[in-house]
Motif scaffolding. Structure first.
Motif, PDB file in Angstrom:
ATOM      1  N   ASP A 111       0.952  -1.237  -0.225  1.00  0.00           N
ATOM      2  CA  ASP A 111      -0.216  -0.081   0.202  1.00  0.00           C
ATOM      3  C   ASP A 111       0.848   1.237  -0.033  1.00  0.00           C
ATOM      4  N   GLU A 112       0.105   2.418  -0.307  1.00  0.00           N
ATOM      5  CA  GLU A 112       0.970   3.674  -0.314  1.00  0.00           C
ATOM      6  C   GLU A 112       0.206   4.550   0.729  1.00  0.00           C
ATOM      7  N   ALA A 113       0.892   5.532   1.303  1.00  0.00           N
ATOM      8  CA  ALA A 113       0.238   6.616   2.190  1.00  0.00           C
ATOM      9  C   ALA A 113       1.036   7.858   1.755  1.00  0.00           C
ATOM     10  N   ILE A 114       0.347   8.851   1.450  1.00  0.00           N
ATOM     11  CA  ILE A 114       0.801  10.232   1.258  1.00  0.00           C
ATOM     12  C   ILE A 114       1.174  10.894   2.688  1.00  0.00           C
ATOM     13  N   ILE A 115       2.390  11.211   2.667  1.00  0.00           N
ATOM     14  CA  ILE A 115       2.769  12.215   3.735  1.00  0.00           C
ATOM     15  C   ILE A 115       3.458  13.393   3.313  1.00  0.00           C
ATOM     16  N   PHE A 116       3.441  14.295   4.144  1.00  0.00           N
ATOM     17  CA  PHE A 116       3.766  15.703   3.898  1.00  0.00           C
ATOM     18  C   PHE A 116       5.382  15.821   3.756  1.00  0.00           C
ATOM     19  N   ASP A 117       5.971  16.832   3.381  1.00  0.00           N
ATOM     20  CA  ASP A 117       7.562  17.116   3.087  1.00  0.00           C
ATOM     21  C   ASP A 117       7.603  18.444   3.205  1.00  0.00           C
ATOM     22  N   PRO A 118       8.347  18.969   4.307  1.00  0.00           N
ATOM     23  CA  PRO A 118       8.984  18.370   5.539  1.00  0.00           C
ATOM     24  C   PRO A 118       7.429  18.085   6.463  1.00  0.00           C
ATOM     25  N   VAL A 119       7.769  16.895   7.240  1.00  0.00           N
ATOM     26  CA  VAL A 119       7.023  16.549   8.302  1.00  0.00           C
ATOM     27  C   VAL A 119       7.646  15.627   9.335  1.00  0.00           C
ATOM     28  N   ASP A 120       7.110  15.385  10.680  1.00  0.00           N
ATOM     29  CA  ASP A 120       7.780  14.961  11.651  1.00  0.00           C
ATOM     30  C   ASP A 120       8.048  13.476  11.002  1.00  0.00           C
ATOM     31  N   ALA A 324      13.758  27.706  10.364  1.00  0.00           N
ATOM     32  CA  ALA A 324      14.505  28.754   9.746  1.00  0.00           C
ATOM     33  C   ALA A 324      15.223  28.058   8.648  1.00  0.00           C
ATOM     34  N   ASN A 325      15.201  28.966   7.508  1.00  0.00           N
ATOM     35  CA  ASN A 325      15.740  28.809   6.329  1.00  0.00           C
ATOM     36  C   ASN A 325      17.319  28.987   6.482  1.00  0.00           C
ATOM     37  N   ILE A 326      18.162  28.326   6.207  1.00  0.00           N
ATOM     38  CA  ILE A 326      19.797  28.781   6.683  1.00  0.00           C
ATOM     39  C   ILE A 326      20.610  28.746   5.278  1.00  0.00           C
ATOM     40  N   THR A 327      19.864  28.805   4.236  1.00  0.00           N
ATOM     41  CA  THR A 327      20.663  28.614   2.760  1.00  0.00           C
ATOM     42  C   THR A 327      21.690  29.504   2.537  1.00  0.00           C
ATOM     43  N   GLY A 328      21.023  30.796   3.138  1.00  0.00           N
ATOM     44  CA  GLY A 328      22.006  32.052   3.097  1.00  0.00           C
ATOM     45  C   GLY A 328      23.430  31.899   3.625  1.00  0.00           C
ATOM     46  N   THR A 329      23.422  30.901   4.518  1.00  0.00           N
ATOM     47  CA  THR A 329      24.856  30.989   5.186  1.00  0.00           C
ATOM     48  C   THR A 329      25.987  29.969   4.237  1.00  0.00           C
ATOM     49  N   GLY A 330      25.443  29.335   3.139  1.00  0.00           N
ATOM     50  CA  GLY A 330      26.325  28.606   2.452  1.00  0.00           C
ATOM     51  C   GLY A 330      26.746  27.209   3.296  1.00  0.00           C
ATOM     52  N   LYS A 331      25.816  26.914   4.237  1.00  0.00           N
ATOM     53  CA  LYS A 331      26.234  25.672   4.865  1.00  0.00           C
ATOM     54  C   LYS A 331      24.892  24.551   4.882  1.00  0.00           C
ATOM     55  N   SER A 332      25.311  23.586   5.191  1.00  0.00           N
ATOM     56  CA  SER A 332      24.137  22.498   5.392  1.00  0.00           C
ATOM     57  C   SER A 332      23.574  22.825   6.543  1.00  0.00           C
ATOM     58  N   SER A 333      22.524  21.983   6.546  1.00  0.00           N
ATOM     59  CA  SER A 333      21.844  21.816   8.136  1.00  0.00           C
ATOM     60  C   SER A 333      22.729  21.196   9.224  1.00  0.00           C
ATOM     61  N   ALA A 334      23.534  20.292   8.738  1.00  0.00           N
ATOM     62  CA  ALA A 334      24.221  19.356   9.654  1.00  0.00           C
ATOM     63  C   ALA A 334      25.170  20.565  10.054  1.00  0.00           C
ATOM     64  N   LEU A 352      17.371  17.451   8.572  1.00  0.00           N
ATOM     65  CA  LEU A 352      17.825  16.288   7.909  1.00  0.00           C
ATOM     66  C   LEU A 352      16.676  15.273   7.506  1.00  0.00           C
ATOM     67  N   LYS A 353      16.917  14.436   6.626  1.00  0.00           N
ATOM     68  CA  LYS A 353      15.937  13.762   6.318  1.00  0.00           C
ATOM     69  C   LYS A 353      15.378  12.731   7.063  1.00  0.00           C
ATOM     70  N   GLU A 354      16.141  12.132   8.294  1.00  0.00           N
ATOM     71  CA  GLU A 354      16.096  11.266   9.103  1.00  0.00           C
ATOM     72  C   GLU A 354      14.991  11.837  10.141  1.00  0.00           C
ATOM     73  N   TRP A 355      14.952  13.416  10.487  1.00  0.00           N
ATOM     74  CA  TRP A 355      14.153  13.969  11.064  1.00  0.00           C
ATOM     75  C   TRP A 355      12.580  14.324  10.566  1.00  0.00           C
ATOM     76  N   PHE A 356      12.973  14.911   9.202  1.00  0.00           N
ATOM     77  CA  PHE A 356      11.676  15.749   8.770  1.00  0.00           C
ATOM     78  C   PHE A 356      11.375  15.460   7.285  1.00  0.00           C
ATOM     79  N   GLY A 357      12.259  14.684   6.660  1.00  0.00           N
ATOM     80  CA  GLY A 357      12.328  14.238   5.241  1.00  0.00           C
ATOM     81  C   GLY A 357      13.263  15.311   4.189  1.00  0.00           C
ATOM     82  N   ASP A 358      13.299  14.823   3.125  1.00  0.00           N
ATOM     83  CA  ASP A 358      14.048  15.632   2.164  1.00  0.00           C
ATOM     84  C   ASP A 358      13.774  17.220   2.257  1.00  0.00           C
TER      85      ASP A 358
END
Length: 389
Positions: A111-120, A324-334, A352-358
């Motif tokens: 089966d398939e379930a539709i989930i939001f991205d990002p989400v818990d 918060a969007n941090i792309t302006g820092t030029g660095k990754s979330s990690a 990160l994907k492991e927390w909230f998805g791609d």
């Protein structure tokens, strides 16, 4: 109730786990897991003491204490305009288990379930743990409209469920009545179960309004299984108590059978049910004060983020997390997580994907359910650290 004198850091450093005070080095401020630094309402502690002083801690009914079921049903009837039936709901040992239970009951391998991205992460975890496939539907942070044409294009003959997280963790989006009607219409049209996670539904900031999807009409309600919990609103995470509510006897029977409550393998303990029903019946003033405090902390957090180099943040409409969007820092979330932890002595949750998805990459999540003093110091450390790199 929500001034800094009510936060006992000595106790938090011994008891607050899950990425919080008891798990970080001395001197680090953890603005991580969505669990308040404030104590729960005194009425809750008093109710537990009254219950335990007789020293009889016997098995409770497998389907839950009648007074718990009645309190939860009355809450949905009076505050969510859902014609809840106490016979069709039961306690579970957390909203997290409730999400898993709904997936276990209504999904099978293939089966398939539709989930939001990002989400818990719990939605993907629960879907995949029962052998189904999680199909992601992007709902980015901010005011962009929901792309319902794209949602409909994701529905296949294998799709059995839409997972609705409202308000949406981590972005804080509160879905409008019109948006919920569209979700409901798509579910009814395609005979999909709606898993409606409403654990954050008490934490709503003016002028936004929360709507339970099960309140919209009977057709949508009959497709909906609602799960909620009491950790976010009342600081009861360690008691692990939530509720699952069906809208008809057939769904209830399937859920209760899958829960294994009747076998005593699973079940919510009686003290947790006493705490939750007391919260619902006696703690409205506590909740109102908490939300009022949180709205001030939300505004403080977002203003500070938007004044930090490389950061950009929308006002969350609900929840007590800022994304918060941090792309302006030029660095990754990690990388930002590591810099803030090692240099700024502040712990946050990276996107990160492991927390909230791609869809969370390029963001960080911060919980602001603390005192103004602790939050201001944490935000100062973040801004100062980012200004030095």
């Amino acid at each position: 109730m929500f001034d800094p004198t009510n936060i006992n850091l000595d106790i938090l450093k011994k008891r607050a786990f899950n990425l919080r005070w008891a798990t970080v080095p001395e001197g680090v401020i953890p603005l991580t897991a969505a669990d308040p630094d404030f104590p729960s309402a005194p009425e809750i502690a008093e109710a537990i003491i009254r219950f335990t002083k007789d020293r009889y801690l016997s098995y409770g009914p497998p389907a839950g204490l009648p007074e718990f079921k009645e309190s939860v049903a009355r809450f949905f009837q009076e505050k969510r305009q859902v014609p809840a039936n106490p016979a069709w709901l039961f306690p579970v040992d957390s909203a997290a288990f409730g999400i898993y239970l709904i997936c276990k009951t209504f999904l099978k391998p293939g089966d398939e379930a539709i989930i939001f991205d990002p989400v818990d992460f719990l939605f993907r975890y629960s879907t995949e743990t029962v052998g189904a496939r999680a199909v992601t539907f992007p709902i980015p942070a901010g005011p962009m409209p929901v792309d319902f044409d794209r949602l409909e294009s994701l529905v296949t003959t294998n799709t059995k469920m839409i997972c609705l997280c409202n308000p949406l963790n981590p972005t804080g989006k509160v879905f409008t009545r019109e948006e919920l009607l569209k979700f409901g219409e798509i579910a009814v049209k395609n005979n999909l179960i709606i898993l409606s996670d409403e654990i954050w539904s008490d934490i709503i900031y003016t002028p936004n309004v929360f709507t339970s999807i099960a309140s919209l009409n009977e057709e949508i309600r009959n497709q909906t299984i609602t799960v909620t919990g009491y950790s976010k609103s009342y600081g009861l995470a360690g008691l692990r108590i939530g509720a699952v509510m069906a809208s008809n006897a057939a769904h209830y029977d399937l859920l209760f059978q899958a829960s294994l409550h009747q076998s005593t393998i699973h079940g919510a303990n009686v003290l947790s049910q006493v705490a939750a029903l007391t919260a619902l019946n006696e703690c409205d003033d506590y909740l109102k004060g908490f939300v009022s405090h949180l709205q001030q902390m939300r505004d403080l957090t977002v203003a500070a983020f938007n004044d930090t180099p490389g950061f950009q943040c929308y006002l969350p409409e609900g929840c007590y997390v800022a994304f918060a969007n941090i792309t302006g820092t030029g660095k990754s979330s990690a990388e930002i997580r590591d810099i803030l932890f090692n240099e700024g002595k502040v712990a946050i949750v990276p996107g990160l994907k492991e927390w909230f998805g791609d869809g969370a990459e390029g963001h960080i999540r911060l919980s602001f359910a603390t005192s103004r003093e602790i939050l201001e110091e944490g935000l100062y450390r973040i801004k100062n650290t980012m200004g030095l790199i």
